[in-house]
Design a protein around this motif. Structure first.
Motif, PDB file in Angstrom:
ATOM      1  N   GLN A 180       0.949 -15.906  -2.851  1.00 17.27           N
ATOM      2  CA  GLN A 180       0.856 -14.482  -2.504  1.00 17.27           C
ATOM      3  C   GLN A 180      -0.545 -14.159  -2.012  1.00 17.27           C
ATOM      4  O   GLN A 180      -1.522 -14.615  -2.581  1.00 17.27           O
ATOM      5  CB  GLN A 180       1.189 -13.657  -3.781  1.00 17.27           C
ATOM      6  N   ARG A 204      -3.885 -12.413  -1.645  1.00 17.82           N
ATOM      7  CA  ARG A 204      -4.659 -11.508  -2.495  1.00 17.82           C
ATOM      8  C   ARG A 204      -5.736 -10.792  -1.687  1.00 17.82           C
ATOM      9  O   ARG A 204      -6.013  -9.630  -1.891  1.00 17.82           O
ATOM     10  CB  ARG A 204      -5.350 -12.293  -3.633  1.00 17.82           C
ATOM     11  N   ASP A 248      -4.018  -5.824   5.540  1.00 18.11           N
ATOM     12  CA  ASP A 248      -3.822  -5.337   4.158  1.00 18.11           C
ATOM     13  C   ASP A 248      -2.926  -6.337   3.449  1.00 18.11           C
ATOM     14  O   ASP A 248      -1.776  -6.548   3.841  1.00 18.11           O
ATOM     15  CB  ASP A 248      -3.154  -3.959   4.239  1.00 18.11           C
ATOM     16  N   PRO A 249      -3.406  -6.996   2.354  1.00 15.20           N
ATOM     17  CA  PRO A 249      -2.628  -8.041   1.671  1.00 15.20           C
ATOM     18  C   PRO A 249      -1.305  -7.510   1.127  1.00 15.20           C
ATOM     19  O   PRO A 249      -0.335  -8.254   1.003  1.00 15.20           O
ATOM     20  CB  PRO A 249      -3.547  -8.497   0.544  1.00 15.20           C
ATOM     21  N   PHE A 250      -1.279  -6.222   0.864  1.00 15.36           N
ATOM     22  CA  PHE A 250      -0.084  -5.636   0.276  1.00 15.36           C
ATOM     23  C   PHE A 250       1.141  -5.775   1.189  1.00 15.36           C
ATOM     24  O   PHE A 250       2.246  -5.972   0.755  1.00 15.36           O
ATOM     25  CB  PHE A 250      -0.380  -4.146  -0.038  1.00 15.36           C
ATOM     26  N   HIS A 251       0.856  -5.686   2.531  1.00 19.47           N
ATOM     27  CA  HIS A 251       1.962  -5.779   3.478  1.00 19.47           C
ATOM     28  C   HIS A 251       2.213  -7.184   3.992  1.00 19.47           C
ATOM     29  O   HIS A 251       3.058  -7.391   4.838  1.00 19.47           O
ATOM     30  CB  HIS A 251       1.663  -4.865   4.701  1.00 19.47           C
TER      31      HIS A 251
END
Ligand code: ADP
Length: 467
Positions: free
Chosen positions: A63, A65, A71-74
């Protein structure tokens, strides 16, 4: 050829350079990745940005980070990325593939980062740019080297081809028989040597051809001379023979008992037999002279003695025709270097003609005088019929007569002056004639006073006969 070589070099250099750049970049990114892996994520991100690198940090599950540009979230899990898989296994991993976001080829290099992985990415357009720059430089270097090479090669090729064209043109002329053609000399290289050799060949051919032609002409001339001679000799023999035959038959048919004519017929037969004899004698002399079998015995002789001997011999014939025959005395000590027999024959032939062609009451003078330190000139002058100017150049040719019938009537063979010319030349002298029609002729010939070292067999030049 140069262009093909250039293209090959270009392809090879592009490939090698691309591989080299990629490997260097992978090593470089691996080293940088190892360095950044020592830093906390925030500092690593700052440093990566400063170095114009994209940095992504993933955890052990793959994943994302941290990412320096998104943006790592997307972002989706990177667990299946080959370089990430390698890094999660504790090794360095590298991969090239198009970026899903930018669509251009990227180089990804991942290194282990704690339990996860730290990945650096750069667009491969940098590599292409460097490869292209190297290709451009190579091309420029090749251009600098090749252009002068092409110009020089072109210059020499044109020069060689121009010289070859001249050689081809020259050989074509030779093949067509123009042996006068000449190649301009063109240096000492192989083509120059070829040109010189071809020129020499042409000159040799020209010389040989010229020799063959003149030999052929000479052969033709000799053949003509031989044929003319045979015709003339047959003709000269036929007349007295026919006469002898005719009168012999007449005598046998009964004229032998004809007391009015038999003696006359017999003297005609004798006259013709004598003529045949003279002709044979003259023919033998001419043949000896021409075959160089005439033997000369050169020595110094007193000129006055030679002259008076001939005058004495000729006197009865001159007196018979009431011709005054006189001798002009040369100086007492005057000598001539000659063959006495030959000079006697020359003088006798000239005196015989002079008496023959001078009417009764005329005069004939014979004499000799030095004309130079080493030359003496004999002359026979008469007040006879003279010779027409158009006949003068020919009187020394064999069988040439101004008046054929008169010559035969006077018992001439037509060979007297030809023998004179040959005998004079054989002794190193020259003969000439001056004459005025109706006033008389002057025959003169020169002889050396001293020994000229002449061969005893002297070559005689063949000349065409005249019938
Ligand atoms: P030929 O036996 O006929 O005399 P030659 O060779 O001695 O032959 O002379 C050639 C010809 O030159 C003669 O036929 C004659 O026509 C001419 N000729 C020679 N000598 C004299 C001379 N002294 N005067 C005039 N004609 C001459």
């Amino acid at each position: 050829m140069l262009l093909v070589a250039l293209a090959a070099v270009d392809i090879l250099i592009s490939r090698i350079a691309e591989v080299n750049y990629r490997e260097t970049l992978i090593r470089d990114l691996s080293a940088k990745g190892d360095m950044l892996a020592l830093c906390p994520p925030g500092q690593a991100t700052e440093l990566a940005r400063a170095a114009d690198l994209r940095l992504t940090i993933v955890d052990a599950a793959g994943q994302v980070r941290v990412d320096s540009e998104a943006d790592p979230f997307h972002m989706e899990s990177h667990r299946d990325r080959p370089e990430i898989l390698e890094a999660l296994s504790g090794r360095h991993g590298a991969s090239i593939r198009p970026s899903p976001t930018l669509g251009i080829d990227f180089l990804y290099v991942a290194v282990p980062y704690g339990k996860g992985a730290l990945r650096l990415a750069v667009p491969l357009s940098d590599v292409s740019r460097q490869v292209n720059s190297l290709r451009l430089q190579t091309f420029q270097a090749a251009l600098i080297a090749f252009v002068p090479a092409i110009v020089v090669a072109g210059f020499f090729a044109r020069r060689v081809s121009r010289r070859l064209a001249r050689i081809i043109e020259f050989s074509t002329k030779l093949a067509k028989g123009d042996l006068t053609a000449k190649l301009p000399s063109s240096g000492g290289d192989e083509l120059g040597i070829l040109a010189t050799t071809l020129n020499e060949t042409a000159r040799n051919l020209e010389r040989t051809f010229g020799q063959l032609q003149s030999e052929r002409k000479e052969m033709e001339k000799l053949d003509r001379v031989r044929k003319d001679f045979v015709i003339n000799v047959s003709h000269e023999l036929r007349t007295p023979l026919a006469s002898i035959q005719g009168y012999t038959e007449t005598l046998l048919d009964g004229a032998l008992h004809d007391v009015d004519n038999n003696v006359r017929f017999l003297s005609i037969i004798r006259q013709n037999a004598e003529r045949l004899g003279r002709l044979l004698e003259d023919l033998i002399t001419i043949s000896r002279l021409e075959l160089r079998t005439q033997h000369f015995q050169f020595a110094a002789y007193c000129v006055n003695d030679l002259l008076s001997e001939c005058v004495d011999t000729m006197m009865p014939m001159a007196e018979k025709k009431q011709i005054t025959l006189s001798q002009e005395l040369a100086g007492e000590e005057v000598e001539v270097f000659c063959d006495a027999e030959a000079v006697h024959q020359i003088l006798m032939n000239l005196l015989d003609n002079a008496v023959k062609y001078t009417p009764e009451g005329g005069s004939v003078v014979v004499g000799a005088s030095p004309i130079a330190k080493d030359r003496l000139e004999f002359h026979v002058r008469d007040t006879g019929t003279g010779i027409p100017p158009e006949d003068l150049p020919h009187v020394f040719e064999r069988f040439y007569r101004v008046d054929k019938a008169r010559s035969r009537e006077l018992g001439g063979t037509g060979l007297g002056l030809a023998i004179v010319k040959h005998l004079v030349r054989a002794q190193g002298g020259e003969v000439r004639v001056e004459s005025r029609l109706g006033h008389g002729s002057l025959f003169s010939f020169t002889l050396p006073i001293h020994d000229l070292g002449l061969s005893e067999h002297v070559k005689i030049q063949e000349e065409p006969t005249v019938s």
